[in-house]
Motif scaffolding. Structure first.
Motif, PDB file in Angstrom:
ATOM      1  N   LEU A   1      41.113  21.313  65.718  1.00 37.24           N
ATOM      2  CA  LEU A   1      41.834  21.916  64.506  1.00 37.24           C
ATOM      3  C   LEU A   1      40.856  21.585  63.406  1.00 37.24           C
ATOM      4  CD1 LEU A   1      45.694  21.516  65.167  1.00 37.24           C
ATOM      5  CD2 LEU A   1      44.444  23.586  65.157  1.00 37.24           C
ATOM      6  N   ASP A   2      40.603  22.361  62.455  1.00 34.67           N
ATOM      7  CA  ASP A   2      39.965  21.846  61.203  1.00 34.67           C
ATOM      8  C   ASP A   2      40.925  21.274  60.135  1.00 34.67           C
ATOM      9  OD1 ASP A   2      40.611  24.316  60.089  1.00 34.67           O
ATOM     10  OD2 ASP A   2      38.772  25.132  60.312  1.00 34.67           O
ATOM     11  N   ILE A   3      40.496  21.050  59.035  1.00 35.47           N
ATOM     12  CA  ILE A   3      41.290  20.837  57.871  1.00 35.47           C
ATOM     13  C   ILE A   3      42.354  21.941  57.580  1.00 35.47           C
ATOM     14  CG2 ILE A   3      39.891  21.568  56.036  1.00 35.47           C
ATOM     15  CD1 ILE A   3      41.718  18.230  56.004  1.00 35.47           C
ATOM     16  N   LYS A   4      42.055  23.159  57.817  1.00 37.90           N
ATOM     17  CA  LYS A   4      42.902  24.422  57.526  1.00 37.90           C
ATOM     18  C   LYS A   4      43.821  24.786  58.504  1.00 37.90           C
ATOM     19  CE  LYS A   4      40.127  25.951  53.562  1.00 37.90           C
ATOM     20  NZ  LYS A   4      39.422  27.199  53.049  1.00 37.90           N
ATOM     21  N   ASN A   5      43.822  23.996  59.508  1.00 36.80           N
ATOM     22  CA  ASN A   5      44.493  23.979  60.971  1.00 36.80           C
ATOM     23  C   ASN A   5      44.017  25.599  61.587  1.00 36.80           C
ATOM     24  OD1 ASN A   5      46.144  22.176  61.202  1.00 36.80           O
ATOM     25  ND2 ASN A   5      47.717  23.165  59.839  1.00 36.80           N
ATOM     26  N   ASN A   6      42.666  25.714  61.371  1.00 35.27           N
ATOM     27  CA  ASN A   6      42.242  26.786  62.097  1.00 35.27           C
ATOM     28  C   ASN A   6      41.568  26.153  63.514  1.00 35.27           C
ATOM     29  OD1 ASN A   6      42.217  29.011  60.155  1.00 35.27           O
ATOM     30  ND2 ASN A   6      40.576  28.101  59.109  1.00 35.27           N
ATOM     31  N   MET A   7      41.742  26.996  64.604  1.00 32.83           N
ATOM     32  CA  MET A   7      41.489  26.573  65.904  1.00 32.83           C
ATOM     33  C   MET A   7      39.768  26.958  66.233  1.00 32.83           C
ATOM     34  SD  MET A   7      44.857  26.523  68.049  1.00 32.83           S
ATOM     35  CE  MET A   7      44.045  27.623  69.457  1.00 32.83           C
ATOM     36  N   HIS A   8      39.109  25.668  66.516  1.00 33.06           N
ATOM     37  CA  HIS A   8      37.671  26.142  66.918  1.00 33.06           C
ATOM     38  C   HIS A   8      37.551  25.744  68.244  1.00 33.06           C
ATOM     39  CE1 HIS A   8      36.413  26.597  62.664  1.00 33.06           C
ATOM     40  NE2 HIS A   8      37.487  25.548  62.472  1.00 33.06           N
ATOM     41  N   TRP A   9      36.778  26.675  69.336  1.00 33.81           N
ATOM     42  CA  TRP A   9      36.844  26.568  70.792  1.00 33.81           C
ATOM     43  C   TRP A   9      35.549  26.051  71.106  1.00 33.81           C
ATOM     44  CZ3 TRP A   9      41.387  27.052  73.579  1.00 33.81           C
ATOM     45  CH2 TRP A   9      42.326  27.826  72.673  1.00 33.81           C
ATOM     46  N   ASP A  10      35.257  25.055  72.032  1.00 32.54           N
ATOM     47  CA  ASP A  10      34.074  24.819  72.850  1.00 32.54           C
ATOM     48  C   ASP A  10      33.982  25.884  73.637  1.00 32.54           C
ATOM     49  OD1 ASP A  10      31.931  23.799  73.532  1.00 32.54           O
ATOM     50  OD2 ASP A  10      32.845  21.687  74.175  1.00 32.54           O
ATOM     51  N   GLU A  11      33.154  27.034  73.239  1.00 35.37           N
ATOM     52  CA  GLU A  11      33.074  27.994  74.464  1.00 35.37           C
ATOM     53  C   GLU A  11      31.940  27.750  75.343  1.00 35.37           C
ATOM     54  OE1 GLU A  11      32.521  31.530  72.246  1.00 35.37           O
ATOM     55  OE2 GLU A  11      34.276  31.279  71.284  1.00 35.37           O
TER      56      GLU A  11
ATOM     57  N   ASN B   1      50.416  21.538  83.406  1.00 37.76           N
ATOM     58  CA  ASN B   1      49.466  20.727  82.401  1.00 37.76           C
ATOM     59  C   ASN B   1      49.788  21.431  81.075  1.00 37.76           C
ATOM     60  OD1 ASN B   1      48.223  19.504  84.663  1.00 37.76           O
ATOM     61  ND2 ASN B   1      46.678  21.157  84.864  1.00 37.76           N
ATOM     62  N   LEU B   2      49.893  20.198  80.170  1.00 37.01           N
ATOM     63  CA  LEU B   2      50.273  20.425  78.835  1.00 37.01           C
ATOM     64  C   LEU B   2      48.608  20.571  77.937  1.00 37.01           C
ATOM     65  CD1 LEU B   2      52.139  21.212  76.522  1.00 37.01           C
ATOM     66  CD2 LEU B   2      52.682  18.811  76.133  1.00 37.01           C
ATOM     67  N   TRP B   3      48.464  21.565  77.208  1.00 36.09           N
ATOM     68  CA  TRP B   3      47.078  21.655  76.570  1.00 36.09           C
ATOM     69  C   TRP B   3      47.327  21.776  75.063  1.00 36.09           C
ATOM     70  CZ3 TRP B   3      43.456  26.336  75.817  1.00 36.09           C
ATOM     71  CH2 TRP B   3      42.545  25.609  75.445  1.00 36.09           C
ATOM     72  N   ILE B   4      46.846  20.709  74.350  1.00 40.82           N
ATOM     73  CA  ILE B   4      47.114  20.832  72.849  1.00 40.82           C
ATOM     74  C   ILE B   4      45.684  20.802  72.075  1.00 40.82           C
ATOM     75  CG2 ILE B   4      49.468  19.857  72.904  1.00 40.82           C
ATOM     76  CD1 ILE B   4      48.313  17.161  72.176  1.00 40.82           C
ATOM     77  N   PRO B   5      45.402  21.292  71.038  1.00 35.05           N
ATOM     78  CA  PRO B   5      44.059  21.154  70.304  1.00 35.05           C
ATOM     79  C   PRO B   5      44.134  19.626  69.802  1.00 35.05           C
ATOM     80  CG  PRO B   5      45.407  22.399  68.898  1.00 35.05           C
ATOM     81  CD  PRO B   5      46.298  21.953  70.251  1.00 35.05           C
ATOM     82  N   GLU B   6      42.879  19.193  69.675  1.00 34.46           N
ATOM     83  CA  GLU B   6      42.595  17.881  69.015  1.00 34.46           C
ATOM     84  C   GLU B   6      42.569  18.025  67.532  1.00 34.46           C
ATOM     85  OE1 GLU B   6      38.990  14.572  69.048  1.00 34.46           O
ATOM     86  OE2 GLU B   6      38.678  16.403  70.023  1.00 34.46           O
ATOM     87  N   ASP B   7      43.186  17.235  66.837  1.00 37.05           N
ATOM     88  CA  ASP B   7      43.027  17.161  65.357  1.00 37.05           C
ATOM     89  C   ASP B   7      42.391  16.070  64.742  1.00 37.05           C
ATOM     90  OD1 ASP B   7      45.715  15.326  64.325  1.00 37.05           O
ATOM     91  OD2 ASP B   7      45.603  15.875  66.448  1.00 37.05           O
ATOM     92  N   ILE B   8      42.253  16.183  63.287  1.00 38.35           N
ATOM     93  CA  ILE B   8      41.660  15.170  62.560  1.00 38.35           C
ATOM     94  C   ILE B   8      42.318  13.911  62.223  1.00 38.35           C
ATOM     95  CG2 ILE B   8      40.551  14.715  60.339  1.00 38.35           C
ATOM     96  CD1 ILE B   8      39.792  17.870  60.084  1.00 38.35           C
ATOM     97  N   ALA B   9      43.725  14.130  62.200  1.00 40.65           N
ATOM     98  CA  ALA B   9      44.355  12.936  61.731  1.00 40.65           C
ATOM     99  C   ALA B   9      44.688  12.092  63.260  1.00 40.65           C
ATOM    100  CB  ALA B   9      45.823  13.493  61.375  1.00 40.65           C
ATOM    101  N   GLY B  10      44.415  12.549  64.173  1.00 36.25           N
ATOM    102  CA  GLY B  10      44.473  11.977  65.610  1.00 36.25           C
ATOM    103  C   GLY B  10      45.960  11.905  66.315  1.00 36.25           C
ATOM    104  N   VAL B  11      46.840  12.719  65.796  1.00 39.90           N
ATOM    105  CA  VAL B  11      48.146  13.007  66.202  1.00 39.90           C
ATOM    106  C   VAL B  11      47.813  13.279  67.902  1.00 39.90           C
ATOM    107  CG1 VAL B  11      50.180  14.247  66.248  1.00 39.90           C
ATOM    108  CG2 VAL B  11      49.071  13.629  64.099  1.00 39.90           C
TER     109      VAL B  11
END
Length: 76
Positions: free
Chosen positions: A52-62, A21-31
């Motif tokens: 990912l936020d605007i500064k590319n920091n990852m935020h986890w839904d813990e 499985n490939l897992w990538i973070p969700e981004d604002i731009a929709g990529v």
């Protein structure tokens, strides 16, 4: 050597192992959504549980989400 092991002896692992499985973070731009739409035709892919936020920091839904690659560890 088992019959199954002998039959797979000269095959590359990609020929007989499960697809990861490939897992990538969700981004604002929709990529990530675009990548999921294209890549999911070939391999399982998800962007659940991390953004990912605007500064590319990852935020986890813990609280609610676990990564698709998560496996429960035994407590000793």
């Amino acid at each position: 050597m088992s019959v199954e092991a002998a039959a797979q002896a000269y095959l590359p692992p990609a020929a007989y192992k499960a697809v990861p499985n490939l897992w990538i973070p969700e981004d604002i731009a929709g990529v990530s959504k675009q990548e999921i739409a294209e890549t999911s035709k070939v391999i399982p892919i998800s962007d659940d549980g991390c953004t990912l936020d605007i500064k590319n920091n990852m935020h986890w839904d813990e609280e609610n989400a676990r990564p698709p690659i998560y496996s429960e560890k035994p407590e000793y």
